[in-house]
Design an enzyme around this catalytic site. Structure first.
Site, PDB file in Angstrom:
ATOM      1  N   LYS A  46     -85.916 -87.536-105.273  1.00 39.72           N
ATOM      2  CA  LYS A  46     -85.450 -87.989-103.960  1.00 39.72           C
ATOM      3  C   LYS A  46     -86.092 -89.331-103.619  1.00 39.72           C
ATOM      4  O   LYS A  46     -85.431 -90.275-103.232  1.00 39.72           O
ATOM      5  CB  LYS A  46     -85.818 -86.919-102.926  1.00 39.72           C
ATOM      6  CG  LYS A  46     -85.353 -87.177-101.540  1.00 39.72           C
ATOM      7  CD  LYS A  46     -85.626 -85.949-100.669  1.00 39.72           C
ATOM      8  CE  LYS A  46     -85.387 -86.261 -99.212  1.00 39.72           C
ATOM      9  NZ  LYS A  46     -85.678 -85.116 -98.345  1.00 39.72           N
ATOM     10  N   GLU A  67     -95.472 -87.676-111.256  1.00 36.79           N
ATOM     11  CA  GLU A  67     -95.125 -86.939-112.480  1.00 36.79           C
ATOM     12  C   GLU A  67     -93.777 -87.417-113.022  1.00 36.79           C
ATOM     13  O   GLU A  67     -93.626 -87.688-114.218  1.00 36.79           O
ATOM     14  CB  GLU A  67     -95.033 -85.435-112.192  1.00 36.79           C
ATOM     15  CG  GLU A  67     -96.353 -84.771-111.886  1.00 36.79           C
ATOM     16  CD  GLU A  67     -96.685 -84.773-110.389  1.00 36.79           C
ATOM     17  OE1 GLU A  67     -96.135 -85.630-109.642  1.00 36.79           O
ATOM     18  OE2 GLU A  67     -97.502 -83.939-109.979  1.00 36.79           O
ATOM     19  N   GLY A 117     -86.382 -81.162-100.436  1.00 35.54           N
ATOM     20  CA  GLY A 117     -86.441 -80.970-101.895  1.00 35.54           C
ATOM     21  C   GLY A 117     -86.126 -79.550-102.321  1.00 35.54           C
ATOM     22  O   GLY A 117     -85.286 -79.314-103.194  1.00 35.54           O
ATOM     23  N   ARG A 118     -86.777 -78.578-101.689  1.00 34.13           N
ATOM     24  CA  ARG A 118     -86.577 -77.187-102.122  1.00 34.13           C
ATOM     25  C   ARG A 118     -85.263 -76.601-101.624  1.00 34.13           C
ATOM     26  O   ARG A 118     -84.948 -75.443-101.919  1.00 34.13           O
ATOM     27  CB  ARG A 118     -87.767 -76.324-101.695  1.00 34.13           C
ATOM     28  CG  ARG A 118     -88.100 -76.379-100.219  1.00 34.13           C
ATOM     29  CD  ARG A 118     -89.460 -75.758 -99.946  1.00 34.13           C
ATOM     30  NE  ARG A 118     -89.886 -75.922 -98.567  1.00 34.13           N
ATOM     31  CZ  ARG A 118     -90.499 -77.006 -98.086  1.00 34.13           C
ATOM     32  NH1 ARG A 118     -90.744 -78.033 -98.883  1.00 34.13           N
ATOM     33  NH2 ARG A 118     -90.877 -77.071 -96.829  1.00 34.13           N
ATOM     34  N   GLU A 147     -93.717 -72.779 -99.955  1.00 33.59           N
ATOM     35  CA  GLU A 147     -93.867 -74.158 -99.479  1.00 33.59           C
ATOM     36  C   GLU A 147     -93.272 -74.268 -98.063  1.00 33.59           C
ATOM     37  O   GLU A 147     -93.687 -75.114 -97.275  1.00 33.59           O
ATOM     38  CB  GLU A 147     -93.202 -75.154-100.437  1.00 33.59           C
ATOM     39  CG  GLU A 147     -93.749 -76.567-100.272  1.00 33.59           C
ATOM     40  CD  GLU A 147     -93.271 -77.549-101.339  1.00 33.59           C
ATOM     41  OE1 GLU A 147     -92.061 -77.579-101.617  1.00 33.59           O
ATOM     42  OE2 GLU A 147     -94.107 -78.282-101.888  1.00 33.59           O
ATOM     43  N   HIS A 152     -93.438 -52.551-117.631  1.00 29.75           N
ATOM     44  CA  HIS A 152     -94.455 -52.291-118.667  1.00 29.75           C
ATOM     45  C   HIS A 152     -95.663 -53.177-118.454  1.00 29.75           C
ATOM     46  O   HIS A 152     -96.447 -53.394-119.369  1.00 29.75           O
ATOM     47  CB  HIS A 152     -93.849 -52.507-120.052  1.00 29.75           C
ATOM     48  CG  HIS A 152     -92.733 -51.556-120.321  1.00 29.75           C
ATOM     49  ND1 HIS A 152     -92.889 -50.405-121.053  1.00 29.75           N
ATOM     50  CD2 HIS A 152     -91.445 -51.549-119.880  1.00 29.75           C
ATOM     51  CE1 HIS A 152     -91.749 -49.735-121.086  1.00 29.75           C
ATOM     52  NE2 HIS A 152     -90.847 -50.426-120.379  1.00 29.75           N
ATOM     53  N   LYS A 190    -102.573 -84.949-103.822  1.00 35.11           N
ATOM     54  CA  LYS A 190    -101.878 -86.102-104.425  1.00 35.11           C
ATOM     55  C   LYS A 190    -102.698 -87.363-104.212  1.00 35.11           C
ATOM     56  O   LYS A 190    -102.898 -88.164-105.135  1.00 35.11           O
ATOM     57  CB  LYS A 190    -100.527 -86.324-103.734  1.00 35.11           C
ATOM     58  CG  LYS A 190     -99.401 -85.473-104.215  1.00 35.11           C
ATOM     59  CD  LYS A 190     -98.096 -86.057-103.625  1.00 35.11           C
ATOM     60  CE  LYS A 190     -97.040 -85.011-103.448  1.00 35.11           C
ATOM     61  NZ  LYS A 190     -95.874 -85.469-102.699  1.00 35.11           N
TER      62      LYS A 190
HETATM   63  C1  G6Q Z   1     -89.839 -79.844-101.845  1.00 33.96           C
HETATM   64  C2  G6Q Z   1     -90.912 -80.809-101.934  1.00 33.96           C
HETATM   65  C3  G6Q Z   1     -91.284 -81.205-103.336  1.00 33.96           C
HETATM   66  C4  G6Q Z   1     -90.402 -82.287-103.940  1.00 33.96           C
HETATM   67  C5  G6Q Z   1     -91.100 -82.833-105.194  1.00 33.96           C
HETATM   68  C6  G6Q Z   1     -90.298 -83.884-105.884  1.00 33.96           C
HETATM   69  O1  G6Q Z   1     -89.387 -79.406-100.842  1.00 33.96           O
HETATM   70  O2  G6Q Z   1     -90.612 -81.877-101.124  1.00 33.96           O
HETATM   71  O3  G6Q Z   1     -91.323 -80.123-104.220  1.00 33.96           O
HETATM   72  O4  G6Q Z   1     -89.140 -81.798-104.250  1.00 33.96           O
HETATM   73  O5  G6Q Z   1     -92.355 -83.334-104.835  1.00 33.96           O
HETATM   74  O6  G6Q Z   1     -90.059 -84.958-105.028  1.00 33.96           O
HETATM   75  P1  G6Q Z   1     -89.052 -86.085-105.432  1.00 33.96           P
HETATM   76  O7  G6Q Z   1     -87.706 -85.487-105.555  1.00 33.96           O
HETATM   77  O8  G6Q Z   1     -89.139 -87.115-104.356  1.00 33.96           O
HETATM   78  O9  G6Q Z   1     -89.515 -86.621-106.759  1.00 33.96           O
END
Ligand code: G6Q
Length: 546
Positions: A210, A216, A271-272, A357, A388, A508
């Site tokens: 996003k 990462e 994001g989620r 989250e 199991h 972070k």
């Molecule tokens: C989700 C968070 C988080 C996000 C990641 C990736 O709700 O905001 O998990 O999706 O940190 O972020 P980017 O899509 O900006 O790389």
């Protein structure tokens, strides 16, 4: 619209629930079922293609009435409306929360800031479909003219967990001639293992981010670009082998990706909550536009139900309220989600982020500390494997762990007796948890006295069972939306903001400060605590030793 923290535990319904819980605690599910022979038929609800049996919960009609009253007193109905009408309910980020617009039918109107966002949503979906069709048909060629045979999604968190989960869940419907891989971890091994057997000339990378700044993802994307250029030589290859899913066109262009090949979304998609936006490009590439649209339909049906059904019959509201019941009145700390469908093996991992989250918060919307527990820990594994492994604790441990079982009537690929055996197990588990096995029963089987306590099952352990005909894209959409709205319900009761995640920021920022301290040749003065300083020094020394 906010309430003070003080108010939740002072609400009349909350106080009534506390009193009611005292009474229910000593009532066994055996008694509830024997008092009402139709209980298993009564405590059921249906929505979209899902059937919910919630009769094996430690509840009575009064419990549901009180929980519904709690929802009303907490303004759940108004909050749902605020979300659907595009109000900026993510107050700490001043954003609307409109994932429900991602699956709204083309002619509908979902507005925020006075603008209907549905046309843009569908424009992106059309752009995605066009691209997907070109890749799947072989029309889209790599730099050397080869067809794309591998797709690697690079993303993390919300830009990874949904795509991985959906790819695994819908594998049955996927194009098996394309290999899909997902790279998320900054641990280089993730990238190395994902690409070691791939031919760059046949590989397409989707950089899903996003913000397009996530450490990462950008580190992995740069390694992917190096990997590609090492093999294909020319920078021009990037345009043929990289596409982006992002809201940040500037950064996408700076990376070298043609913004023509960028698929956008909006700040009102968290994001989620984004796996059905362009973040689902890998999903659409795997299963094709038609199945993707069917998935959206499943989401939408659940959305409409959540918005309109009375809480007594509203499946996400009921399940959300039941989770509050156990968290706050039975001191349950976790909820296990146990899909009896191997294709859903990543669903619990996906839910971990969605639930924890979102509602892993300890201040209310007005910034005061909560005086009650918020999100339980969600976890799980597919059955029958878990049986199991950790089910022992669920059956006989000291903790109360409400379970959500998920089962399907039809296997997607029937094999011999497997499916009946699988389904017999899921039904047996919820039965065993609810009813257990008494001291007398164990004894009457001729068990030696000393062994009896070890073999007794107390029972009275609650569960929901969600059943559907088969795992289709549409059913998957409904299932995901179900949990999204369960989370919303919880957030409304606990008066927290399920749409921010400030708790991930500190780590972070600290990592950014430590990176140069680990990489640097000169030794800057370390200003951390003595433990962190010592670990950094040890790392540096050992790194030097090779
Ligand atoms: C989700 C968070 C988080 C996000 C990641 C990736 O709700 O905001 O998990 O999706 O940190 O972020 P980017 O899509 O900006 O790389």
């Amino acid at each position: 619209m906010t309430r003070t923290t003080f108010a939740l535990t002072k609400l009349r319904s909350w106080i009534a629930l506390e009193k009611h819980a005292e009474a229910i605690r000593s009532v066994h599910l055996r008694t509830l079922f024997s008092q009402d022979p139709k209980r298993g038929e009564r405590f059921c609800a249906e929505v979209a293609d899902l059937f919910l049996d919630y009769s094996k919960n430690r509840i009575t009609d009064e419990t549901i009435q009180l929980l519904v009253r709690l929802a009303e007193e907490c303004g759940l109905r108004e909050r749902i409306e605020s979300m659907f009408s595009g109000e900026k309910i993510n107050i700490t980020e001043n954003r609307a929360v409109l994932h429900i617009a991602l699956r709204a039918p083309v002619n509908s109107n979902v507005s925020t800031d006075g603008k209907n966002v549905v046309p843009e949503v569908h424009a992106v979906l059309q752009k995605m479909s066009g691209f997907v069709n070109r890749v799947r048909s072989g029309e889209w060629k790599g730099y050397t003219g080869s067809r794309i045979k591998n797709v690697v999604n690079i993303g993390i968190g919300g830009s990874d967990l949904g795509p991985v989960m959906a790819y695994e869940a819908l594998r049955h419907y996927s194009d098996r001639s394309i290999t899909f891989r997902f790279v998320s971890n900054v641990d280089g091994i993730d990238f190395v293992e994902a690409t070691r057997d791939l031919d760059p000339a046949e590989t397409l990378f989707i950089v899903s981010s996003k913000t397009f700044t996530t450490m990462e993802t950008m580190t992995n994307a740069e390694s992917a670009r190096d990997w590609l250029l090492r093999k294909l030589g020319s920078c021009e290859a990037v345009a043929k082998h990289f596409v982006a899913v992002s809201t940040n066109a500037e950064k996408v262009a700076a990376f070298g990706i043609d913004t023509e090949n960028m698929f956008g979304f909006w700040d009102w998609v968290g994001g989620r909550y984004s796996m059905d936006s362009a973040i689902g490009l890998s999903t659409m590439l795997a299963v094709g536009p038609e199945h993707f649209f069917a998935m959206l339909e499943g989401f939408h049906e659940m959305d409409e139900h959540y918005r309109t059904a009375p809480f007594e019959r509203n499946v996400p509201a009921l399940m959300g309220l039941l989770s509050v019941w156990y968290t706050n009145f039975f001191d349950a700390h976790t909820i296990a989600v146990l899909p009896y469908e191997n294709y859903l093996k990543r669903f619990p991992a996906y839910l971990q982020q969605l639930t924890m989250e979102s509602n892993g918060k300890s201040v209310t919307l007005d910034g005061t500390n909560v005086t009650y527990d918020t999100s339980p820990i969600y976890w799980g594994e597919p059955g029958t494997n878990g049986q199991h492994s950790f089910y022992q604790l669920i059956h006989q441990g000291t903790r109360l762990i409400p379970c959500d079982f998920i089962a399907f009537v039809h296997a997607l690929t029937p094999v011999g007796r497997h499916h009946d055996i699988l389904l017999a197990n899921v039904l047996a588990q919820s039965e065993a948890l609810a009813f257990g096995k008494t001291h007398e029963q164990v004894k009457s089987e001729g068990t030696a006295d000393w062994l009896v306590p070890h073999r007794v099952f107390d029972g009275n352990r609650p569960s929901n069972t969600i059943m559907a005909d088969r795992l289709t894209p549409k059913v998957l959409g409904s299932l995901i939306a179900l949990y999204e709205h369960i989370v919303f319900t919880q957030g409304a009761i606990w008066n927290v903001n399920p749409f921010d995640q400030w708790g991930v920021e500190l780590g972070k920022a600290l990592a950014q400060a430590i990176i140069p301290e680990l990489e640097g040749t000169e030794s800057p003065e370390l200003k951390h605590d003595s433990s962190t300083n010592n670990l950094i020094l040890r790392y540096r020394q050992m790194k030097e030793m090779k």
